[in-house]
Design a protein around this motif. Structure first.
Motif, PDB file in Angstrom:
ATOM      1  N   VAL A 169     -48.634 -25.216 -28.611  1.00 31.03           N
ATOM      2  CA  VAL A 169     -47.195 -25.756 -28.790  1.00 31.03           C
ATOM      3  C   VAL A 169     -47.353 -27.312 -28.792  1.00 31.03           C
ATOM      4  O   VAL A 169     -46.701 -28.059 -29.751  1.00 31.03           O
ATOM      5  CB  VAL A 169     -45.937 -25.045 -28.116  1.00 31.03           C
ATOM      6  CG1 VAL A 169     -44.682 -25.723 -28.589  1.00 31.03           C
ATOM      7  CG2 VAL A 169     -46.105 -23.660 -28.586  1.00 31.03           C
ATOM      8  N   ARG A 170     -47.592 -27.799 -27.529  1.00 30.04           N
ATOM      9  CA  ARG A 170     -47.510 -29.170 -27.110  1.00 30.04           C
ATOM     10  C   ARG A 170     -48.367 -29.972 -28.080  1.00 30.04           C
ATOM     11  O   ARG A 170     -47.984 -30.937 -28.589  1.00 30.04           O
ATOM     12  CB  ARG A 170     -47.864 -29.540 -25.766  1.00 30.04           C
ATOM     13  CG  ARG A 170     -47.657 -30.773 -25.466  1.00 30.04           C
ATOM     14  CD  ARG A 170     -46.352 -31.202 -25.882  1.00 30.04           C
ATOM     15  NE  ARG A 170     -45.890 -32.778 -25.152  1.00 30.04           N
ATOM     16  CZ  ARG A 170     -45.648 -33.075 -24.149  1.00 30.04           C
ATOM     17  NH1 ARG A 170     -45.043 -32.070 -23.266  1.00 30.04           N
ATOM     18  NH2 ARG A 170     -45.273 -34.286 -23.852  1.00 30.04           N
ATOM     19  N   GLY A 171     -49.599 -29.533 -28.318  1.00 34.66           N
ATOM     20  CA  GLY A 171     -50.649 -29.952 -29.286  1.00 34.66           C
ATOM     21  C   GLY A 171     -50.134 -30.275 -30.618  1.00 34.66           C
ATOM     22  O   GLY A 171     -50.256 -31.116 -31.374  1.00 34.66           O
ATOM     23  N   SER A 172     -49.490 -29.180 -31.291  1.00 38.24           N
ATOM     24  CA  SER A 172     -49.062 -29.196 -32.386  1.00 38.24           C
ATOM     25  C   SER A 172     -47.967 -30.441 -32.548  1.00 38.24           C
ATOM     26  O   SER A 172     -47.746 -30.991 -33.497  1.00 38.24           O
ATOM     27  CB  SER A 172     -48.538 -27.760 -32.740  1.00 38.24           C
ATOM     28  OG  SER A 172     -49.773 -26.683 -32.972  1.00 38.24           O
ATOM     29  N   LEU A 173     -46.953 -30.102 -31.774  1.00 41.79           N
ATOM     30  CA  LEU A 173     -45.972 -31.197 -31.596  1.00 41.79           C
ATOM     31  C   LEU A 173     -46.514 -32.350 -31.671  1.00 41.79           C
ATOM     32  O   LEU A 173     -46.065 -33.400 -32.560  1.00 41.79           O
ATOM     33  CB  LEU A 173     -45.132 -31.143 -30.268  1.00 41.79           C
ATOM     34  CG  LEU A 173     -43.888 -30.458 -30.577  1.00 41.79           C
ATOM     35  CD1 LEU A 173     -43.265 -30.200 -29.211  1.00 41.79           C
ATOM     36  CD2 LEU A 173     -42.875 -30.848 -31.315  1.00 41.79           C
ATOM     37  N   GLU A 174     -47.456 -32.995 -30.783  1.00 44.21           N
ATOM     38  CA  GLU A 174     -47.945 -34.327 -30.652  1.00 44.21           C
ATOM     39  C   GLU A 174     -48.584 -34.525 -32.031  1.00 44.21           C
ATOM     40  O   GLU A 174     -48.527 -35.877 -32.576  1.00 44.21           O
ATOM     41  CB  GLU A 174     -48.780 -34.554 -29.539  1.00 44.21           C
ATOM     42  CG  GLU A 174     -48.183 -34.248 -27.747  1.00 44.21           C
ATOM     43  CD  GLU A 174     -47.098 -35.496 -27.740  1.00 44.21           C
ATOM     44  OE1 GLU A 174     -47.276 -36.447 -28.195  1.00 44.21           O
ATOM     45  OE2 GLU A 174     -46.057 -34.937 -26.888  1.00 44.21           O
ATOM     46  N   GLY A 198     -55.263 -34.000 -26.333  1.00 44.64           N
ATOM     47  CA  GLY A 198     -55.565 -33.713 -25.082  1.00 44.64           C
ATOM     48  C   GLY A 198     -54.397 -33.221 -24.166  1.00 44.64           C
ATOM     49  O   GLY A 198     -54.404 -32.699 -23.211  1.00 44.64           O
ATOM     50  N   ILE A 199     -53.209 -33.723 -24.591  1.00 47.23           N
ATOM     51  CA  ILE A 199     -51.886 -33.406 -23.587  1.00 47.23           C
ATOM     52  C   ILE A 199     -51.531 -32.117 -23.430  1.00 47.23           C
ATOM     53  O   ILE A 199     -51.080 -31.487 -22.415  1.00 47.23           O
ATOM     54  CB  ILE A 199     -50.696 -34.172 -24.122  1.00 47.23           C
ATOM     55  CG1 ILE A 199     -49.523 -34.436 -23.057  1.00 47.23           C
ATOM     56  CG2 ILE A 199     -50.041 -33.951 -25.274  1.00 47.23           C
ATOM     57  CD1 ILE A 199     -50.079 -34.980 -21.569  1.00 47.23           C
ATOM     58  N   GLY A 200     -51.757 -31.378 -24.557  1.00 44.78           N
ATOM     59  CA  GLY A 200     -51.476 -29.745 -24.613  1.00 44.78           C
ATOM     60  C   GLY A 200     -52.260 -29.281 -23.534  1.00 44.78           C
ATOM     61  O   GLY A 200     -51.753 -28.477 -22.444  1.00 44.78           O
TER      62      GLY A 200
END
Length: 215
Positions: A169-174, A198-200
């Motif tokens: 989810v976080r990777g897709s957002l970023e 990398g943040i996800g």
């Protein structure tokens, strides 16, 4: 393993609810510790000069087309993200407010006291350390459960709606935010790509470490 994490772990010092104005000292301590590390990572990414974060690229891209400053755009984007919290049933807390204050202060500290490496390889390494630091800090302060920042709250809300792993989810957002910003004219660097991709996993690793450490 940690890439499959879907929920924010609950530990002994987690708050029962985000809107808690009288949290335990341990809960408040870990909230501040997490946000300090988060801000340190954000600051290190800036001084690495390897590339801005995806959301900064988005703000830059919009500002180039809207004739408004990047700072004003950043504020407007944060407000827009908070509006998206409503249908996602996300609740704010003292962490939502402290998010902006502590992270902002840590970014200023980094810019003032941490020099930019002259060697490009060291700049990239600093950017990698920055992403991992943001991930660990994010994991700690999210487990405190005293309210997330605008973007982290959006991530948590979308995860609950989609039931996908937090890393995905976080990777897709970023990546989406970075792509829109780049399309609008924002500048994407190696550090931007490292953060977006990398943040996800870094946040998921942070949550995994905190969950296992206080299990």
């Amino acid at each position: 393993m940690f890439l499959k994490i879907k929920n924010i772990p609950k530990v002994s010092w987690s708050s029962e609810k985000p809107l808690n104005l009288k949290p335990k000292f341990s809960t408040f301590f870990f909230l501040c510790l997490g946000l300090t590390l988060f801000g340190l990572g954000e600051g290190l990414l800036i001084v690495s000069f390897a590339g801005a974060s995806p959301w900064s690229v988005l703000a830059q891209g919009i500002s180039l087309n809207a004739n408004l400053s990047i700072g004003i755009i950043t504020i407007l984007v944060s407000i827009a993200v908070l509006i998206f919290w409503v249908p996602l049933n996300q609740k704010p807390g003292i962490g939502t407010i402290l998010n902006a204050i502590i992270i902002g202060l840590m970014i200023d500290v980094c810019i003032k006291y941490v020099p930019t490496p002259e060697n490009y390889i060291y700049q990239i390494l600093l950017a990698i350390v920055a992403v991992l630091t943001v991930g660990l800090g994010g994991g700690i302060y999210l487990v405190a459960n005293l309210g997330a920042g605008p973007r982290d709250g959006l991530m948590v809300g979308l995860q609950k709606k989609t039931n996908l792993p937090i890393a995905a989810v976080r990777g897709s957002l970023e990546i989406t935010v970075m792509s829109i910003g780049w399309y609008l004219g924002g500048t994407v660097g190696v550090g931007t790509l490292l953060f977006a991709f990398g943040i996800g996993p870094a946040v998921a690793l942070g949550l995994f470490i905190v969950g296992k450490s206080f299990d």
